[in-house]
Design a protein around this motif. Structure first.
Motif, mmCIF file in Angstrom:
data_model
loop_
_atom_site.group_PDB
_atom_site.id
_atom_site.type_symbol
_atom_site.label_atom_id
_atom_site.label_comp_id
_atom_site.label_asym_id
_atom_site.label_seq_id
_atom_site.Cartn_x
_atom_site.Cartn_y
_atom_site.Cartn_z
ATOM 1 N N VAL A 166 -22.782 13.719 15.192
ATOM 2 C CA VAL A 166 -22.607 15.161 15.390
ATOM 3 C C VAL A 166 -22.924 15.591 16.817
ATOM 4 O O VAL A 166 -22.199 16.384 17.415
ATOM 5 C CB VAL A 166 -23.492 15.943 14.381
ATOM 6 N N ASP A 167 -24.012 15.084 17.373
ATOM 7 C CA ASP A 167 -24.494 15.545 18.681
ATOM 8 C C ASP A 167 -25.088 14.351 19.417
ATOM 9 O O ASP A 167 -26.209 13.943 19.133
ATOM 10 C CB ASP A 167 -25.539 16.639 18.470
ATOM 11 N N ASP A 168 -24.327 13.805 20.362
ATOM 12 C CA ASP A 168 -24.747 12.584 21.043
ATOM 13 C C ASP A 168 -26.071 12.762 21.795
ATOM 14 O O ASP A 168 -26.915 11.878 21.771
ATOM 15 C CB ASP A 168 -23.656 12.107 21.999
ATOM 16 N N ALA A 169 -26.255 13.902 22.443
ATOM 17 C CA ALA A 169 -27.499 14.123 23.197
ATOM 18 C C ALA A 169 -28.699 14.166 22.260
ATOM 19 O O ALA A 169 -29.738 13.557 22.535
ATOM 20 C CB ALA A 169 -27.406 15.410 24.012
ATOM 21 N N ARG A 170 -28.567 14.872 21.144
ATOM 22 C CA ARG A 170 -29.681 14.964 20.189
ATOM 23 C C ARG A 170 -29.920 13.612 19.520
ATOM 24 O O ARG A 170 -31.066 13.241 19.253
ATOM 25 C CB ARG A 170 -29.402 16.047 19.146
ATOM 26 N N THR A 171 -28.848 12.863 19.274
ATOM 27 C CA THR A 171 -29.000 11.528 18.696
ATOM 28 C C THR A 171 -29.750 10.619 19.664
ATOM 29 O O THR A 171 -30.640 9.863 19.255
ATOM 30 C CB THR A 171 -27.624 10.931 18.338
ATOM 31 N N GLY A 172 -29.415 10.715 20.935
ATOM 32 C CA GLY A 172 -30.146 9.943 21.938
ATOM 33 C C GLY A 172 -31.610 10.327 21.956
ATOM 34 O O GLY A 172 -32.491 9.458 22.014
ATOM 35 N N GLU A 173 -31.887 11.611 21.891
ATOM 36 C CA GLU A 173 -33.280 12.079 21.883
ATOM 37 C C GLU A 173 -34.012 11.577 20.644
ATOM 38 O O GLU A 173 -35.175 11.191 20.723
ATOM 39 C CB GLU A 173 -33.320 13.605 21.963
ATOM 40 N N ALA A 174 -33.337 11.557 19.504
ATOM 41 C CA ALA A 174 -33.962 11.035 18.285
ATOM 42 C C ALA A 174 -34.333 9.559 18.467
ATOM 43 O O ALA A 174 -35.425 9.131 18.073
ATOM 44 C CB ALA A 174 -33.027 11.208 17.090
ATOM 45 N N ARG A 175 -33.450 8.802 19.093
ATOM 46 C CA ARG A 175 -33.742 7.377 19.315
ATOM 47 C C ARG A 175 -34.917 7.190 20.283
ATOM 48 O O ARG A 175 -35.742 6.294 20.113
ATOM 49 C CB ARG A 175 -32.493 6.668 19.825
ATOM 50 N N VAL A 176 -34.997 8.044 21.290
ATOM 51 C CA VAL A 176 -36.143 8.002 22.207
ATOM 52 C C VAL A 176 -37.423 8.269 21.426
ATOM 53 O O VAL A 176 -38.433 7.575 21.576
ATOM 54 C CB VAL A 176 -35.976 9.026 23.355
ATOM 55 N N LYS A 177 -37.381 9.294 20.588
ATOM 56 C CA LYS A 177 -38.569 9.695 19.832
ATOM 57 C C LYS A 177 -38.993 8.627 18.826
ATOM 58 O O LYS A 177 -40.189 8.452 18.579
ATOM 59 C CB LYS A 177 -38.307 11.019 19.113
ATOM 60 N N ILE A 178 -38.043 7.922 18.240
ATOM 61 C CA ILE A 178 -38.394 6.829 17.331
ATOM 62 C C ILE A 178 -39.234 5.797 18.086
ATOM 63 O O ILE A 178 -40.254 5.308 17.595
ATOM 64 C CB ILE A 178 -37.129 6.200 16.720
ATOM 65 N N GLY A 179 -38.821 5.483 19.308
ATOM 66 C CA GLY A 179 -39.604 4.562 20.137
ATOM 67 C C GLY A 179 -40.967 5.127 20.488
ATOM 68 O O GLY A 179 -41.971 4.405 20.505
ATOM 69 N N GLU A 180 -41.035 6.432 20.773
ATOM 70 C CA GLU A 180 -42.317 7.055 21.101
ATOM 71 C C GLU A 180 -43.290 7.001 19.920
ATOM 72 O O GLU A 180 -44.489 6.817 20.110
ATOM 73 C CB GLU A 180 -42.108 8.500 21.547
ATOM 74 N N CYS A 181 -42.761 7.144 18.713
ATOM 75 C CA CYS A 181 -43.617 7.034 17.527
ATOM 76 C C CYS A 181 -44.240 5.640 17.452
ATOM 77 O O CYS A 181 -45.447 5.505 17.220
ATOM 78 C CB CYS A 181 -42.816 7.316 16.260
ATOM 79 N N ALA A 182 -43.417 4.620 17.653
ATOM 80 C CA ALA A 182 -43.928 3.251 17.616
ATOM 81 C C ALA A 182 -44.931 3.020 18.738
ATOM 82 O O ALA A 182 -45.977 2.391 18.541
ATOM 83 C CB ALA A 182 -42.770 2.258 17.707
ATOM 84 N N GLU A 183 -44.632 3.549 19.925
ATOM 85 C CA GLU A 183 -45.536 3.387 21.062
ATOM 86 C C GLU A 183 -46.895 4.022 20.783
ATOM 87 O O GLU A 183 -47.937 3.433 21.089
ATOM 88 C CB GLU A 183 -44.907 4.005 22.310
#
Length: 163
Positions: free
Chosen positions: A101-118
């Motif tokens: 739906v929204d490539d920018a928001r999808t990218g941000e979600a993927r960044v945040k998934i990594g931040e959660c693990a970090e």
């Protein structure tokens, strides 16, 4: 301020009662979630109440633009209160359900998934999430930052603390 939120919530609840089958029902549900401070709820109780309405937007109106926004905001709300496992799960569900739906928001979600693990010092998972981000969003504005964060996480994983 809490009086304003209560008044707004009452207004949206009234609209929802009167026009539950209306095309405006998603806005009312989303407005109720926002009245609990979503996506930055002030407490666990507000998170749970707001999340219940955000989930209703997703479940009852999955094709509405506010469903994608609500799915993303579930991750933000959990992350805001330090609930990283729930945040990562919400963002993963967003990517799976609304990733196109929204490539920018999808990218941000993927960044945040990594931040959660970090945040949980699961560096291998953070690195893997950020590599998925880079592969799927090679021209995203945060690409250079993610390369730097991958390098820092690799140093942390190796026990060398970056300064």
């Amino acid at each position: 301020r809490s009086g304003q939120a209560s008044a707004a919530r009452a207004h949206f609840e009234d609209l929802l009662r009167k026009y539950a089958a209306s095309s405006h029902a998603p806005e009312a549900l989303h407005g109720i979630a926002a009245s609990y401070g979503f996506p930055q709820p002030p407490s666990e109780a507000a998170l749970e109440r707001g999340a219940s309405f955000a989930r209703r937007v997703i479940a009852e109106h999955p094709q509405h633009p506010l469903a994608a926004q609500s799915a993303f905001e579930l991750g933000e709300a959990h992350f805001h209160l330090g609930r990283t496992a729930e945040a990562a799960a919400a963002w993963q569900a967003y990517v799976q359900g609304y990733g196109a739906v929204d490539d920018a928001r999808t990218g941000e979600a993927r960044v945040k998934i990594g931040e959660c693990a970090e945040r949980e010092q699961r560096f291998d998972e953070a690195i893997a999430a950020w590599k998925v981000f880079l592969g799927a969003h090679p021209f995203h504005a945060r690409g250079t930052e993610m390369l730097q964060r991958i390098a820092s996480a690799e140093l942390e994983r190796a026990g060398v603390h970056a300064r």
